[in-house]
Design an enzyme around this catalytic site. Structure first.
Site, PDB file in Angstrom:
ATOM      1  N   HIS A 303       0.960  -1.180   0.054  1.00 15.61           N
ATOM      2  CA  HIS A 303      -0.048   0.052  -0.005  1.00 15.61           C
ATOM      3  C   HIS A 303       0.799   1.167   0.092  1.00 15.61           C
ATOM      4  O   HIS A 303       1.850   1.059   0.527  1.00 15.61           O
ATOM      5  CB  HIS A 303      -0.975   0.217   1.304  1.00 15.61           C
ATOM      6  CG  HIS A 303      -2.268   0.975   1.175  1.00 15.61           C
ATOM      7  ND1 HIS A 303      -2.087   2.175   1.395  1.00 15.61           N
ATOM      8  CD2 HIS A 303      -3.289   0.639   0.420  1.00 15.61           C
ATOM      9  CE1 HIS A 303      -3.219   2.749   1.093  1.00 15.61           C
ATOM     10  NE2 HIS A 303      -4.113   1.674   0.862  1.00 15.61           N
ATOM     11  N   ASP A 361      -7.928  -5.327  -0.616  1.00 21.41           N
ATOM     12  CA  ASP A 361      -8.270  -6.368  -1.590  1.00 21.41           C
ATOM     13  C   ASP A 361      -7.747  -7.663  -1.637  1.00 21.41           C
ATOM     14  O   ASP A 361      -8.304  -8.526  -2.333  1.00 21.41           O
ATOM     15  CB  ASP A 361      -7.508  -5.770  -2.813  1.00 21.41           C
ATOM     16  CG  ASP A 361      -8.125  -4.294  -3.096  1.00 21.41           C
ATOM     17  OD1 ASP A 361      -7.328  -3.375  -3.343  1.00 21.41           O
ATOM     18  OD2 ASP A 361      -9.425  -4.069  -3.182  1.00 21.41           O
TER      19      ASP A 361
HETATM   20  C1  SDX Z   1      -6.215   0.227  -2.923  1.00 20.02           C
HETATM   21  O1  SDX Z   1      -4.290   4.723  -1.968  1.00 20.02           O
HETATM   22  C2  SDX Z   1      -5.238   3.976  -1.129  1.00 20.02           C
HETATM   23  O2  SDX Z   1      -5.638   4.538  -0.227  1.00 20.02           O
HETATM   24  C3  SDX Z   1      -5.834   2.877  -2.348  1.00 20.02           C
HETATM   25  C4  SDX Z   1      -7.005   2.181  -1.547  1.00 20.02           C
HETATM   26  C5  SDX Z   1      -8.124   2.900  -1.106  1.00 20.02           C
HETATM   27  O3  SDX Z   1      -8.980   2.190  -0.376  1.00 20.02           O
HETATM   28  O4  SDX Z   1      -8.412   3.855  -1.873  1.00 20.02           O
HETATM   29  O5  SDX Z   1      -6.296   1.599  -0.253  1.00 20.02           O
HETATM   30  C6  SDX Z   1      -7.140   0.653  -2.444  1.00 20.02           C
HETATM   31  O6  SDX Z   1      -5.666   0.617  -4.209  1.00 20.02           O
HETATM   32  C7  SDX Z   1      -5.261  -0.653  -2.276  1.00 20.02           C
HETATM   33  C8  SDX Z   1      -3.922  -1.206  -3.013  1.00 20.02           C
HETATM   34  C9  SDX Z   1      -4.540  -2.182  -3.773  1.00 20.02           C
HETATM   35  N1  SDX Z   1      -3.321  -2.434  -4.816  1.00 20.02           N
HETATM   36  C10 SDX Z   1      -2.922  -3.793  -4.955  1.00 20.02           C
HETATM   37  O7  SDX Z   1      -2.904  -4.622  -4.153  1.00 20.02           O
HETATM   38  C11 SDX Z   1      -1.841  -4.036  -6.018  1.00 20.02           C
HETATM   39  C12 SDX Z   1      -0.555  -4.502  -5.500  1.00 20.02           C
HETATM   40  N2  SDX Z   1       0.122  -3.367  -4.646  1.00 20.02           N
HETATM   41  C13 SDX Z   1       1.124  -2.698  -5.656  1.00 20.02           C
HETATM   42  O8  SDX Z   1       0.660  -2.361  -6.908  1.00 20.02           O
HETATM   43  C14 SDX Z   1       1.595  -1.482  -4.673  1.00 20.02           C
HETATM   44  O9  SDX Z   1       1.696  -2.079  -3.219  1.00 20.02           O
HETATM   45  C15 SDX Z   1       0.941  -0.302  -4.497  1.00 20.02           C
HETATM   46  C16 SDX Z   1       0.542   0.294  -5.824  1.00 20.02           C
HETATM   47  C17 SDX Z   1      -0.250  -0.418  -3.830  1.00 20.02           C
HETATM   48  C18 SDX Z   1       1.887   0.738  -3.804  1.00 20.02           C
HETATM   49  O10 SDX Z   1       2.935   0.845  -4.602  1.00 20.02           O
HETATM   50  P1  SDX Z   1       4.045   1.605  -4.167  1.00 20.02           P
HETATM   51  O11 SDX Z   1       3.842   2.946  -3.484  1.00 20.02           O
HETATM   52  O12 SDX Z   1       5.047   1.640  -5.291  1.00 20.02           O
HETATM   53  O13 SDX Z   1       4.538   0.660  -3.153  1.00 20.02           O
HETATM   54  P2  SDX Z   1       6.235   0.850  -2.299  1.00 20.02           P
HETATM   55  O14 SDX Z   1       6.644   2.233  -2.833  1.00 20.02           O
HETATM   56  O15 SDX Z   1       5.751   0.887  -1.030  1.00 20.02           O
HETATM   57  O16 SDX Z   1       7.017  -0.503  -2.776  1.00 20.02           O
HETATM   58  C19 SDX Z   1       8.078  -0.673  -2.014  1.00 20.02           C
HETATM   59  C20 SDX Z   1       8.569  -1.990  -2.592  1.00 20.02           C
HETATM   60  C21 SDX Z   1       9.110  -1.764  -4.175  1.00 20.02           C
HETATM   61  O17 SDX Z   1      10.157  -2.585  -4.458  1.00 20.02           O
HETATM   62  P3  SDX Z   1      11.653  -2.103  -4.428  1.00 20.02           P
HETATM   63  O18 SDX Z   1      11.677  -1.337  -5.699  1.00 20.02           O
HETATM   64  O19 SDX Z   1      11.642  -1.156  -3.389  1.00 20.02           O
HETATM   65  O20 SDX Z   1      12.623  -3.200  -4.305  1.00 20.02           O
HETATM   66  O21 SDX Z   1       7.739  -2.864  -2.652  1.00 20.02           O
HETATM   67  C22 SDX Z   1       7.566  -3.523  -4.103  1.00 20.02           C
HETATM   68  C23 SDX Z   1       7.932  -2.329  -4.887  1.00 20.02           C
HETATM   69  O22 SDX Z   1       8.386  -2.818  -6.132  1.00 20.02           O
HETATM   70  N3  SDX Z   1       5.977  -3.994  -4.055  1.00 20.02           N
HETATM   71  C24 SDX Z   1       5.597  -4.868  -4.241  1.00 20.02           C
HETATM   72  C25 SDX Z   1       4.373  -4.960  -4.342  1.00 20.02           C
HETATM   73  N4  SDX Z   1       4.000  -3.785  -3.608  1.00 20.02           N
HETATM   74  C26 SDX Z   1       5.411  -2.885  -3.618  1.00 20.02           C
HETATM   75  N5  SDX Z   1       6.183  -6.131  -4.713  1.00 20.02           N
HETATM   76  C27 SDX Z   1       5.463  -7.282  -4.996  1.00 20.02           C
HETATM   77  N6  SDX Z   1       4.237  -7.114  -4.768  1.00 20.02           N
HETATM   78  C28 SDX Z   1       3.584  -6.030  -4.463  1.00 20.02           C
HETATM   79  N7  SDX Z   1       2.190  -6.133  -4.000  1.00 20.02           N
END
Ligand code: SDX
Length: 426
Positions: A303, A361
């Site tokens: 998140h 989710d």
């Molecule tokens: C919702 O914003 C909100 O409030 C949204 C929401 C709402 O109620 O409106 O809460 C609803 O959208 C919930 C999120 C649903 N999305 C997913 O479940 C899709 C999977 N999640 C990812 O796409 C991701 O976690 C995000 C988009 C939600 C957040 O992305 P960020 O901000 O880029 O995550 P981060 O910067 O914290 O990532 C840190 C690291 C990164 O790796 P490095 O490059 O540092 O090595 O964690 C990795 C990211 O690549 N990473 C993941 C991951 N999420 C982040 N790796 C694997 N699987 C994941 N799900």
């Protein structure tokens, strides 16, 4: 003495006010920065940017806290109802019994849609994604409700809020029925909000339909969990669209479009597809390795704000068990896969180091499937519930005297100015 922050750039020092809210990080007010220092700040994903002042929802990502007008989400999910939470988000206080009765009556008597809207659906292919239909149908409401599109009239703002909250279930159920080739079902005024929606989705002319109180309560709680979430991507889209003065129906349609993305509201559909792809518990290690090799994301995990357990996921997991019990699927293999996957991820350094926890989710897909919805309807349900958050945030923005049209700037790295060259000299 007012608190300030100093920025030194290009030999100039600019002092900027620091503002503090009720809770959460302080903000540096940079509204004068460009005028005083001729520089912009740079924050493409708005990770460090407060886009507005709001009193509606507070999130503490490190502590896993979510408050709506100060009330914790787990208390609202346990003790309140979705319509009561709608009143709270719109008005700022929990309603008295009389206020709630009036509000509930207003919503119930706005659940029908114009008969021409039903014909609007006929233009779509039957295999259209329901979210595509919702983008169109909700935007089309601008063409039917001219009498509540004057955003400067407080009464019309409230009427459009009631119309959107009341009609989203009817439109969402129609998108579902249309994709199934089944006849549309009219709302019934004697049913609760969640019962009405489940009946419009699952009743057929061939037999009577009876509400199941456990499933209706679970549906209502799922709506509460998705109602609002501060300045997420779709809410920011609604605010930006609304800042130009666009009518509320068009702004909510913009929010639906943004929510559809797999990294946002589309994640619940993707999370279930992911669990289906894994299939059995013994295939989890191979899948987790694929995530670590960056071949795909662990959908339903991570998140932008929560770097702890999403408090909604905790309640959703409880709802999941209740619904599966009620429909007799307590041994659903996908639930076993989800629980084992969560256990492995919460103890694996790759996820722990990145503070990746289940979000709202992760369990919603299994729950919605057990309620009888296909994956392509999951984000539609998210949009249905989030409509109240979008419209409450839109209303707060319109009523904010300091509100201006949103117009971000950029860091330009394109070509310096150059003269046009005729085609025969290129
Ligand atoms: C919702 O914003 C909100 O409030 C949204 C929401 C709402 O109620 O409106 O809460 C609803 O959208 C919930 C999120 C649903 N999305 C997913 O479940 C899709 C999977 N999640 C990812 O796409 C991701 O976690 C995000 C988009 C939600 C957040 O992305 P960020 O901000 O880029 O995550 P981060 O910067 O914290 O990532 C840190 C690291 C990164 O790796 P490095 O490059 O540092 O090595 O964690 C990795 C990211 O690549 N990473 C993941 C991951 N999420 C982040 N790796 C694997 N699987 C994941 N799900």
């Amino acid at each position: 003495m007012a608190e300030t922050a100093k920025i030194q750039v290009d030999g100039r020092t600019v002092e900027l006010p620091v503002m503090r809210g009720t809770d959460g990080p302080a903000v540096v007010d940079i509204r004068k920065l460009y005028g005083d220092a001729d520089v912009f700040t740079y924050d493409p994903g708005f990770t460090s940017t407060a886009s507005c002042e709001s009193k509606i929802t507070f999130i503490d990502g490190d502590k896993g806290i979510l408050l709506h007008r100060g009330y914790p989400i787990d208390q609202l999910a346990e003790k309140s109802s979705f319509l009561e939470v709608c009143y709270l988000l719109l008005h700022g206080e929990l309603p008295t019994a009389g206020e709630f009765a009036q509000f509930e009556k207003n919503i119930i008597y706005h659940t029908m849609v114009h008969e021409q809207v039903d014909r609007f659906f006929q233009g779509f292919r039957r295999d259209a994604h329901p979210m595509a239909i919702m983008c169109g149908a909700v935007g089309a409401m601008s063409a039917f409700y001219h009498d509540s599109t004057d955003i400067n009239d407080p009464e019309q703002r409230m009427i459009s809020a009631h119309r959107l909250i009341a009609k989203m279930p009817t439109l969402a159920a129609r998108a579902f029925k249309y994709s199934r080739g089944q006849p549309f079902v009219y709302p019934r005024n004697e049913l609760s909000y969640a019962e009405n929606f489940l009946r419009m989705c699952f009743s057929v002319p061939a037999e009577d339909w009876k509400p199941n109180p456990v499933l209706a309560k679970a549906m209502d709680r799922i709506f509460i969990l998705h109602a609002d979430h501060e300045q997420n991507a779709s809410t920011s889209t609604v605010r930006l669209a609304g800042s130009s003065g666009a009518n509320p129906f068009a702004c909510i349609a913009a929010g639906i479009a943004s929510l559809w993305g797999p990294k946002h509201g589309g994640a619940n559909e993707e999370a279930l597809n992911m669990l289906k792809e894994i299939g059995t518990v013994d295939r989890i290690p191979e899948f987790v390795q694929g995530v670590k090799d960056r071949r795909y994301l662990l959908m339903g995990f991570g998140h932008r704000v929560y770097k702890n357990y999403d408090p909604r996921a905790t309640v959703m997991q409880k709802s999941c068990h209740e619904v599966l019990e009620a429909v007799g699927h307590q041994d659903d293999p996908l639930l076993q896969v989800a629980m084992e996957l969560e256990k492995i991820a919460l103890n694996d350094e790759f996820f722990v180091q990145r503070k990746l926890y289940p979000n709202v989710d992760f369990y919603s897909g299994i729950t919605l499937r057990a309620l009888g919805f296909p994956p392509e309807m999951f984000t539609v349900l998210f949009a249905l519930a989030r409509t109240v958050g979008w419209i409450a945030q839109w209303k707060e923005m319109i009523e904010d005297p300091s509100q201006k049209i949103g117009r971000p700037r950029q860091l330009y790295t394109g070509s310096p100015q150059r003269d046009y060259v005729a085609v025969d000299r290129r």
